[in-house]
Design an enzyme around this catalytic site. Sequence first.
Site, short mmCIF file in Angstrom:
data_model
loop_
_atom_site.label_atom_id
_atom_site.label_comp_id
_atom_site.label_asym_id
_atom_site.label_seq_id
_atom_site.Cartn_x
_atom_site.Cartn_y
_atom_site.Cartn_z
N GLU A 150 -1.80 -8.38 5.81
CA GLU A 150 -1.55 -8.60 7.23
C GLU A 150 -2.77 -8.30 8.10
OE1 GLU A 150 -0.59 -6.13 5.44
OE2 GLU A 150 -0.99 -4.30 6.56
N ARG A 165 -7.72 2.92 1.22
CA ARG A 165 -7.19 4.08 0.46
C ARG A 165 -6.08 3.59 -0.48
NH1 ARG A 165 -4.45 7.22 3.77
NH2 ARG A 165 -4.55 5.77 5.50
N CYS A 196 0.83 -1.22 0.00
CA CYS A 196 0.00 0.00 0.00
C CYS A 196 0.87 1.27 0.00
CB CYS A 196 -1.00 -0.07 1.14
SG CYS A 196 -2.48 0.83 0.77
N HIS A 238 -3.46 -4.80 1.87
CA HIS A 238 -2.91 -5.19 3.18
C HIS A 238 -3.26 -6.65 3.43
CE1 HIS A 238 -2.24 -1.13 5.11
NE2 HIS A 238 -3.01 -0.77 4.11
N1 GLN Z 1 -3.37 6.29 0.27
C1 GLN Z 1 -2.30 6.12 1.19
C2 GLN Z 1 -1.08 6.92 0.74
O1 GLN Z 1 -1.09 7.64 -0.16
C3 GLN Z 1 -1.91 4.66 1.35
C4 GLN Z 1 -2.97 3.94 2.14
C5 GLN Z 1 -2.48 2.71 2.87
O2 GLN Z 1 -1.29 2.47 3.00
N2 GLN Z 1 -3.42 1.97 3.38
O3 GLN Z 1 -0.06 6.74 1.32
#
Ligand code: GLN
Length: 190
Positions: free
Chosen positions: A170, A134, A77, A168
């Site tokens: 985890e 996100r 992410c 994610h």
């Molecule tokens: N949208 C986040 C960012 O720009 C990442 C979101 C996440 O790691 N769950 O860092």
Amino acid sequence: MLLGVLALQGDSREHIHLLETLDVAAVAVRDAADLSAIDGLVIPGGESTTISKLLEIFDLLDPIRSFAKTRPVLGTCAGLILLSDEVEGLLQGQQLIGGLPIISSRNAYGGQLNSFEATVTFSSGEEENVAFIRAPKILDSDSTEVIARLGDEAVAVRSNNLFGASFHPELTGGTHLHKLFIEFVKETKS
Ligand code: GLN
């Protein structure tokens, strides 16, 4: 084998816990000296803008950039965003580690309220329930090996020593991505 998990911001504890359940020793990485002891590094999810500021404040940006040139790194992410060579929606001045030849697009799976769990399919055919929070999309994966997809879309990729995933694992008990990474670290050590 000892793995490090970058622990400046984000869900580093969950990654350390997951690695330990897979019988791999893992330590939190907070400064450049911590890098010398580890065989591979996990960069967790969190907020890439914050992690990048903290990498500069803690003088870790260049040490991690050089580590990532040759050593195994897995970014999930926000970690995937930081490893990308190119990012859509990058904040002005936001620094990247880079090295993974993809374009990632921040928050492209939607904001916090649109977070979701879904089943992704690994290239081995294995399916796993994972969380997208996100999450960034991988817009161009042509120069990488795709290791997991959500429908038709690449959501986990590998290029040489660098692994990245939009999701994610985890948080839902997914182990497949970490197992692939651990196998790779073992191979590079032997
Ligand atoms: N949208 C986040 C960012 O720009 C990442 C979101 C996440 O790691 N769950 O860092």
